[in-house]
Design an enzyme around this catalytic site. Structure first.
Site, PDB file in Angstrom:
ATOM      1  N   ASN A 134       0.838  -1.196   0.000  1.00 43.49           N
ATOM      2  CA  ASN A 134       0.000   0.000   0.000  1.00 43.49           C
ATOM      3  C   ASN A 134       0.875   1.249   0.000  1.00 43.49           C
ATOM      4  OD1 ASN A 134      -2.792   0.795   0.049  1.00 43.49           O
ATOM      5  ND2 ASN A 134      -2.507   1.503   2.140  1.00 43.49           N
ATOM      6  N   ALA A 143      -5.472   4.148  -7.470  1.00 45.01           N
ATOM      7  CA  ALA A 143      -5.544   2.932  -6.663  1.00 45.01           C
ATOM      8  C   ALA A 143      -5.670   3.490  -5.242  1.00 45.01           C
ATOM      9  CB  ALA A 143      -4.303   2.076  -6.829  1.00 45.01           C
ATOM     10  N   PRO A 144      -6.908   3.645  -4.758  1.00 39.73           N
ATOM     11  CA  PRO A 144      -7.200   4.509  -3.603  1.00 39.73           C
ATOM     12  C   PRO A 144      -6.722   3.974  -2.254  1.00 39.73           C
ATOM     13  CG  PRO A 144      -9.189   3.399  -4.312  1.00 39.73           C
ATOM     14  CD  PRO A 144      -8.119   3.035  -5.299  1.00 39.73           C
ATOM     15  N   CYS A 145      -5.426   4.084  -2.036  1.00 41.47           N
ATOM     16  CA  CYS A 145      -4.845   3.626  -0.776  1.00 41.47           C
ATOM     17  C   CYS A 145      -5.330   4.450   0.412  1.00 41.47           C
ATOM     18  CB  CYS A 145      -3.323   3.622  -0.868  1.00 41.47           C
ATOM     19  SG  CYS A 145      -2.596   5.140  -1.500  1.00 41.47           S
ATOM     20  N   HIS A 146      -5.882   5.634   0.146  1.00 43.11           N
ATOM     21  CA  HIS A 146      -6.411   6.452   1.251  1.00 43.11           C
ATOM     22  C   HIS A 146      -7.630   5.811   1.891  1.00 43.11           C
ATOM     23  CE1 HIS A 146      -8.703   7.824  -2.291  1.00 43.11           C
ATOM     24  NE2 HIS A 146      -9.675   8.092  -1.434  1.00 43.11           N
TER      25      HIS A 146
END
Length: 178
Positions: A134, A143-146
Site C-alpha cells: 500500500n 488505486a485509492p490507498c487512502h
C-alpha cells in the site's frame, strides 16, 4: 480489475495539476497513460519510486493530457466515480500489483482495514506485506490507498499526509474515526 505489469516506456512526462489539496504530480507515458500520481511536496519520494520501477529512465516536463486533467477535475468537483475506469500502468511485484488491483475494488465512500484488504486478496495473514505494498503504491488516489484505515477506524499513515487522507475520505463521504 487487474493491473497489467507495465513495460519500460519510451517516454515519461511529468505534469503538474492544481487540486483542492495541493499541487498533484502526474507521470504519463508516450500513450498518455498514467504511470504515477503523487503530490508535489512528496516529489522526491515519487522520483525514487519511479527509479525503482523504471531505472534511469528520463522524465520530461509537460502539460497533463487533457483527458486526465478533466478526469481528475471531475473527481475533485464531486464525481466520485470519475477515476474508476482510468487506465494506468504500473510496475511492481506480482503481490504489489494484486494489492493495487484490490484497492480499486474499494468503492468511493467506503473504507477497509489492512486485515480486510489482506483477506480480499486471499492472504489473510499478510497484513504487514499489504501495508508495505500500500505504501509503495505509485498511483495514489487512482488505486485509492487512502481508503485503507486502521482496524479501529482510525486514520493510519498516508503517503500524501494524513490531512489529505482525511480530506479525501470526507470528500467521499466515508465514515471513519477512532
Amino acid at each position: 480489475m487487474s493491473l497489467p505489469e507495465a513495460s519500460k516506456p519510451q517516454i515519461l512526462v511529468l505534469s503538474r495539476l492544481a487540486t483542492p489539496i495541493g499541487e498533484a504530480l502526474l507521470v504519463t507515458d508516450e500513450d498518455g497513460v498514467l504511470r504515477a500520481f503523487d503530490f508535489a511536496d512528496y516529489e522526491d519520494r515519487m522520483r525514487k519510486l519511479m527509479r525503482r520501477h523504471y531505472g534511469d529512465q528520463a522524465i520530461g516536463q509537460g502539460a497533463p493530457p487533457a483527458a486526465l486533467a478533466e478526469t481528475f477535475g471531475r473527481y475533485f468537483a464531486g464525481d466520485l466515480d470519475a477515476l474508476d475506469g482510468l487506465e494506468m500502468r504500473t510496475n511492481g511485484t506480482v503481490f504489489q500489483r494484486r494489492v493495487w488491483a484490490a484497492l480499486r475494488t474499494i468503492p468511493s465512500g467506503k473504507t477497509l482495514s489492512y486485515k480486510g484488504l489482506a483477506e480480499r486478496i486471499g492472504s489473510p495473514k499478510a497484513m504487514r506485506a499489504v501495508g508495505l505494498a500500500n505504501g509503495a503504491n505509485p498511483v495514489a488516489l487512482v488505486a485509492p490507498c487512502h481508503r485503507v484505515i486502521g482496524a479501529d477506524g482510525s486514520l493510519t499513515g498516508y503517503g500524501g499526509g494524513l490531512h489529505r487522507k482525511q480530506w479525501l475520505l470526507t470528500h467521499e463521504g466515508a465514515q471513519f474515526g477512532g
